[in-house]
Motif scaffolding. Structure first.
Motif, PDB file in Angstrom:
ATOM      1  N   PHE A 153     -42.801  -4.711  75.637  1.00  0.00           N
ATOM      2  CA  PHE A 153     -43.452  -3.462  75.690  1.00  0.00           C
ATOM      3  C   PHE A 153     -42.903  -2.353  75.026  1.00  0.00           C
ATOM      4  CE2 PHE A 153     -44.454   0.369  78.748  1.00  0.00           C
ATOM      5  CZ  PHE A 153     -45.633   0.760  77.980  1.00  0.00           C
ATOM      6  N   LEU A 154     -41.558  -2.238  75.172  1.00  0.00           N
ATOM      7  CA  LEU A 154     -40.951  -0.839  74.498  1.00  0.00           C
ATOM      8  C   LEU A 154     -40.763  -1.313  72.968  1.00  0.00           C
ATOM      9  CD1 LEU A 154     -37.734  -0.628  76.765  1.00  0.00           C
ATOM     10  CD2 LEU A 154     -39.739   0.867  76.461  1.00  0.00           C
ATOM     11  N   LEU A 155     -40.612  -2.607  72.633  1.00  0.00           N
ATOM     12  CA  LEU A 155     -40.591  -2.930  71.134  1.00  0.00           C
ATOM     13  C   LEU A 155     -41.931  -2.565  70.595  1.00  0.00           C
ATOM     14  CD1 LEU A 155     -38.831  -3.879  69.030  1.00  0.00           C
ATOM     15  CD2 LEU A 155     -39.729  -6.416  69.471  1.00  0.00           C
ATOM     16  N   ALA A 156     -43.045  -2.862  71.224  1.00  0.00           N
ATOM     17  CA  ALA A 156     -44.251  -2.747  70.609  1.00  0.00           C
ATOM     18  C   ALA A 156     -44.569  -1.202  70.577  1.00  0.00           C
ATOM     19  CB  ALA A 156     -45.395  -3.352  71.594  1.00  0.00           C
ATOM     20  N   ILE A 157     -44.421  -0.370  71.532  1.00  0.00           N
ATOM     21  CA  ILE A 157     -44.871   1.141  71.403  1.00  0.00           C
ATOM     22  C   ILE A 157     -43.768   1.737  70.618  1.00  0.00           C
ATOM     23  CG2 ILE A 157     -45.683   1.107  73.752  1.00  0.00           C
ATOM     24  CD1 ILE A 157     -43.222   2.297  75.162  1.00  0.00           C
ATOM     25  N   ASN A 158     -42.570   1.249  70.458  1.00  0.00           N
ATOM     26  CA  ASN A 158     -41.633   1.905  69.637  1.00  0.00           C
ATOM     27  C   ASN A 158     -42.366   1.585  68.033  1.00  0.00           C
ATOM     28  OD1 ASN A 158     -39.955   3.085  71.376  1.00  0.00           O
ATOM     29  ND2 ASN A 158     -38.377   1.217  71.186  1.00  0.00           N
ATOM     30  N   GLY A 159     -42.621   0.282  67.747  1.00  0.00           N
ATOM     31  CA  GLY A 159     -43.130   0.073  66.524  1.00  0.00           C
ATOM     32  C   GLY A 159     -44.649   0.711  66.399  1.00  0.00           C
ATOM     33  N   TYR A 160     -45.319   1.078  67.506  1.00  0.00           N
ATOM     34  CA  TYR A 160     -46.643   1.999  67.078  1.00  0.00           C
ATOM     35  C   TYR A 160     -46.142   3.172  66.941  1.00  0.00           C
ATOM     36  CZ  TYR A 160     -50.863   4.173  68.346  1.00  0.00           C
ATOM     37  OH  TYR A 160     -52.187   5.023  68.186  1.00  0.00           O
ATOM     38  N   GLN A 161     -45.179   3.653  67.424  1.00  0.00           N
ATOM     39  CA  GLN A 161     -44.843   5.349  67.211  1.00  0.00           C
ATOM     40  C   GLN A 161     -44.252   5.639  65.630  1.00  0.00           C
ATOM     41  OE1 GLN A 161     -42.241   5.722  70.722  1.00  0.00           O
ATOM     42  NE2 GLN A 161     -43.505   7.603  71.148  1.00  0.00           N
ATOM     43  N   GLU A 162     -43.556   4.518  65.325  1.00  0.00           N
ATOM     44  CA  GLU A 162     -43.030   4.451  63.948  1.00  0.00           C
ATOM     45  C   GLU A 162     -44.070   4.400  62.717  1.00  0.00           C
ATOM     46  OE1 GLU A 162     -39.618   1.892  63.943  1.00  0.00           O
ATOM     47  OE2 GLU A 162     -38.453   3.160  65.243  1.00  0.00           O
ATOM     48  N   ALA A 163     -44.879   2.993  63.106  1.00  0.00           N
ATOM     49  CA  ALA A 163     -45.738   2.440  61.967  1.00  0.00           C
ATOM     50  C   ALA A 163     -47.345   2.813  62.097  1.00  0.00           C
ATOM     51  CB  ALA A 163     -45.568   0.982  61.798  1.00  0.00           C
ATOM     52  N   GLY A 164     -47.568   3.301  63.419  1.00  0.00           N
ATOM     53  CA  GLY A 164     -48.905   3.463  63.853  1.00  0.00           C
ATOM     54  C   GLY A 164     -49.907   2.232  64.285  1.00  0.00           C
ATOM     55  N   GLU A 165     -49.183   1.037  64.424  1.00  0.00           N
ATOM     56  CA  GLU A 165     -49.955  -0.145  64.809  1.00  0.00           C
ATOM     57  C   GLU A 165     -48.971  -1.196  65.493  1.00  0.00           C
ATOM     58  OE1 GLU A 165     -51.028  -2.328  61.347  1.00  0.00           O
ATOM     59  OE2 GLU A 165     -49.150  -2.384  60.360  1.00  0.00           O
TER      60      GLU A 165
END
Length: 548
Positions: free
Chosen positions: A69-81
């Motif tokens: 979950f943390l990996l996914a939302i961190n990726g979303y905050q950085e790359a927008g997806e």
């Protein structure tokens, strides 16, 4: 005489029978109770081990889900997806949403209807008001799509922004359903509020029924683990259960089995015990009959001979039917035996007295050895100073006393400079003598209420209590450094030592000895590596402000 003889016979028979049979019955009853207790204890240990293994599985599952979950939302905050579809699906995460302020949830990945039951009001009630900033929190069990059960993971970025993920419970149910033993042995899983996440009763499971009224479930909601017995309305029987919490989520795992089924496992041993007791009683009856006969037979002969003597009939000593000389020899033998017993008693008393003295010496020696062991357990074997364990105990008491008296204390962390070259040049025996000399100097410079301990190697810690001001500690630290610097003469060699010291001034209110020692250690390293003053002072409250 016949009546008296019969009475004595029955008294002997009953006495011998009860003497043999009563301990057998008591032993059989004790074995029965001990067997049942051992069986229950063994089952409790097995249940507790099984519950702990399941708890570890769920803990790993929760931690992996949290990391994904943390990996996914961190990726979303950085790359927008989010591009971890297969990984998230493998960890049973079905959707991830984002919420800002009073706006509704925005789906950023997964199936939208899975976020439908995560209301803003529930987020505010359960999580927002708590100190969960930048932490992943697991909700209790909720109704998800098609009436199935889900758990939400929530991360609070600030007071207006949250990320949430929907976690299905398929893995939890699979693990629960795989646990089955005996006729009724099963496992149950509840959330941190006592609501069912997985259970053998599918209706209760689908309804997410709250079973917090059960004693083990109530203990789980208070963060406790253990074993117990309780009445289960679902099984309509008393269950033997072990319950363990999942550390990362607060969920609870309950492994239970019917008590009657557990006791049934000991039935073979109980039958064997009962049959053995009955056999022993039968043997006791036979032995009682034989002993009664062999005891009464010579007694009856002696009574008959005494009766004849009472009638004035003197039995000829040469007669072999029942010669009187045998009775006379019996009395002579009895008095001889009495004299021998008295002499034996005297000799026994002397031996007992001697042995008592020996035992007293052994006890005194054992006490001396135990006292030495207790001293070595809490003191350094080289310097005789308190070791690290005793230091932490005294620091804990000193912190409590400072808080109670509203006084201050100081912790000074000393580290000798250049001690390794001393060991290399003069040898470890000389190095040990240097440590002993410095320990004596530090100890002599303190009051009786203060403490100096050997922390490790060439490190010493000093606790100074009952300080009503901070000025005196500067003078004391400098004085102790001067004592360390005084030359040490060992085997005609003069050795000069110095030290770096970190001095931590602790106000009342601090209760954590580990943190105090850690902060003093840091100050000592600052003094050692900054190439500045040999003493570095700081106050714990200032360090807290810097760290925060």
């Amino acid at each position: 005489m016949l009546k008296i003889g019969l009475s004595l016979k029955w008294v002997l028979f009953l006495s011998l029978t009860l003497t043999a049979a009563l301990p057998t019955l008591l032993l059989g009853y004790w074995i029965q109770q001990a067997t049942t207790a051992n069986e229950l204890r063994s089952v409790n240990e097995k249940h507790l081990l099984l519950a702990r293994n399941i708890s570890r599985q769920f803990d790993n599952f929760a931690n992996e889900s949290r990391e994904m979950f943390l990996l996914a939302i961190n990726g979303y905050q950085e790359a927008g997806e989010i591009s971890l579809d297969s990984v998230l699906m493998s960890r049973h995460i079905r959707s991830i949403g984002y919420k800002e302020g009073d706006n509704p949830w925005s789906l950023i990945w997964g199936e939208s209807d899975l976020m439908a039951n995560l209301s803003a009001q529930e987020v505010n009630d359960q999580w927002v008001g708590k100190n969960y900033l930048n932490k992943v929190v697991f909700s209790g069990v909720h109704e998800g799509r098609n009436g199935d059960s889900v758990v939400y993971l929530l991360r609070k970025l600030d007071n207006n922004r949250w990320f949430a993920a929907t976690l299905t419970l398929n893995y939890v149910k699979q693990v629960q359903q795989s646990i089955a033993f005996g006729e009724n042995g099963h496992a149950s899983v509840v959330d941190q509020y006592g609501k069912l996440m997985a259970h053998n009763n599918s209706d209760w499971q689908d309804q997410r029924k709250s079973i917090v009224e059960l004693d083990p479930i109530r203990s789980i909601t208070h963060g406790q683990s253990g074993v117990t017995e309780f009445f289960s309305p679902h099984k309509n029987s008393v269950l033997v259960a072990a319950y363990v919490i999942v550390p990362s989520t607060g969920w609870g795992v309950l492994v239970a089995q019917a008590r009657d089924e557990v006791i049934q496992g000991a039935s073979d041993a109980l039958v064997l015990t009962r049959n053995t007791a009955l056999g022993a009683i039968g043997i006791a009856l036979v032995l009682a009959c034989l002993l009664t006969y062999f005891i009464l037979s010579p007694v009856n002969r002696l009574v008959n001979a005494a009766s004849q003597l009472s009638q004035g009939v003197l039995v000829d000593s040469n007669k072999k039917v029942f010669p009187i000389i045998e009775i006379r020899r019996l009395y002579l033998t009895f008095f001889k035996m009495a004299r021998q017993m008295k002499e034996s008693q005297r000799m026994l008393e002397e031996r007992v007295l001697e042995r008592t003295k020996e035992l007293q010496l052994e006890v005194d020696e054992r006490k001396r050895v135990e006292e030495q062991f207790r001293f070595l357990a809490s003191h350094d074997s080289l310097t005789g100073l308190p070791n690290r364990q005793l230091l932490e105990d005294r620091l804990t008491m000193a912190l409590a006393a400072a808080e109670r008296r509203h006084t201050h204390l100081a912790v000074m962390f000393f580290d000798l400079n250049g001690f390794k070259p001393v060991n290399d040049q003069y040898g470890h025996m000389t190095g040990d003598k240097v440590l002993i000399a410095i320990a004596d100097r530090l100890q002599q410079s303190l009051r009786g209420a203060d403490t100096v301990a050997r922390y490790a190697g060439d490190e010493f810690v000093v606790i100074v209590t009952d300080l009503y001001g901070h000025d005196v500690i500067q003078t004391l630290a400098e004085k102790m450094l001067q004592l360390i610097k005084q030359p040490i003469t060992i085997n005609k060699s003069t050795i000069n030592m110095s030290a770096s010291v970190g001095v931590l001034l602790v106000d009342d209110g601090e209760r954590d000895p580990t943190r105090v020692l850690h902060e003093a250690d840091i100050l000592m390293y600052q003094a050692k590596h900054n190439r500045g003053p040999e003493i570095v002072f700081s106050q714990l409250s200032k360090l807290q402000e810097i760290n925060s």
